[in-house]
Design an enzyme around this catalytic site. Structure first.
Site, PDB file in Angstrom:
ATOM      1  N   LEU A 155       0.915  -1.172   0.095  1.00 45.67           N
ATOM      2  CA  LEU A 155      -0.079  -0.047   0.148  1.00 45.67           C
ATOM      3  C   LEU A 155       0.851   1.151   0.073  1.00 45.67           C
ATOM      4  O   LEU A 155       1.917   1.390   0.649  1.00 45.67           O
ATOM      5  CB  LEU A 155      -0.960   0.061   1.193  1.00 45.67           C
ATOM      6  N   ASP A 156       0.653   2.289  -0.864  1.00 45.33           N
ATOM      7  CA  ASP A 156       1.450   3.334  -0.880  1.00 45.33           C
ATOM      8  C   ASP A 156       1.215   3.992   0.648  1.00 45.33           C
ATOM      9  O   ASP A 156       0.506   3.966   1.494  1.00 45.33           O
ATOM     10  CB  ASP A 156       0.788   4.498  -1.831  1.00 45.33           C
TER      11      ASP A 156
END
Length: 178
Positions: free
Chosen positions: A39-40
């Site tokens: 996930l960023d």
């Protein structure tokens, strides 16, 4: 071993960094596990970690097409035309996306406050939607919502395949059955 982490906003999906930013090492105490996907740093929610390479491959390889569901807060009053465009798939700079399941949603009652908070503009509303996709390009949902005129303000992954975030608080982990 399979571990669910509710990754907080601003945490890098790696265990080390040289710049002092928060990493998975600040939240995951188990040793020898690695993220199955990512996930960023500006996205939140469900991140799966495992010590099993075969399981990690099954969870992340696009050929296995694990559905990933996200709650997305966007800038503006979301309309049906934008949802229809997302459902058909949109063309991004790296090619067309696969169609997604996209629906209007309401801000969930269980949602935790974000730090820092999402920007607030008095005269511009925000909307929530649910998006389920089966591919995972770099910043794909953010690019898709922007392509249909509704930039993403907040992005929270709530499930990957059969594994759901449920009531796991931000920064906490839970052992799952693979």
């Amino acid at each position: 071993m399979l571990i669910a982490l509710n990754k907080p906003f601003g945490v890098l999906c790696q265990f080390t960094t040289n710049d002092g930013r928060p990493t998975l090492a600040d939240y995951v105490r188990q040793k020898d596990v690695y993220p199955a996907g990512r996930l960023d740093h500006d996205s939140e929610g469900l991140l799966l970690l495992t010590d099993d390479g075969v399981l990690a491959h099954r969870l992340t390889d696009p050929r296995h097409k694990q559905p990933k569901t996200y709650l997305v807060q966007v800038d503006g009053a979301l309309n049906d035309e934008a949802l229809q465009a997302l459902r058909r798939g949109v063309v991004l700079n790296d090619g067309p996306t696969l169609p997604v399941v996209a629906e209007h949603a309401v801000e969930p009652s269980w949602l935790w406050p974000r730090d820092p908070p999402v920007r607030f503009r008095k005269n511009i509303p925000t909307s929530w939607m649910s998006i389920t996709l089966r591919e995972g390009r770099n910043r794909q949902i953010r690019r898709m919502t922007a392509a249909v005129g509704f930039p993403t303000l907040r992005l929270i992954r709530v499930s990957i395949g059969a594994h759901a975030l449920d009531d796991l608080p931000p920064g906490q982990t839970r052992i799952l059955a693979p």
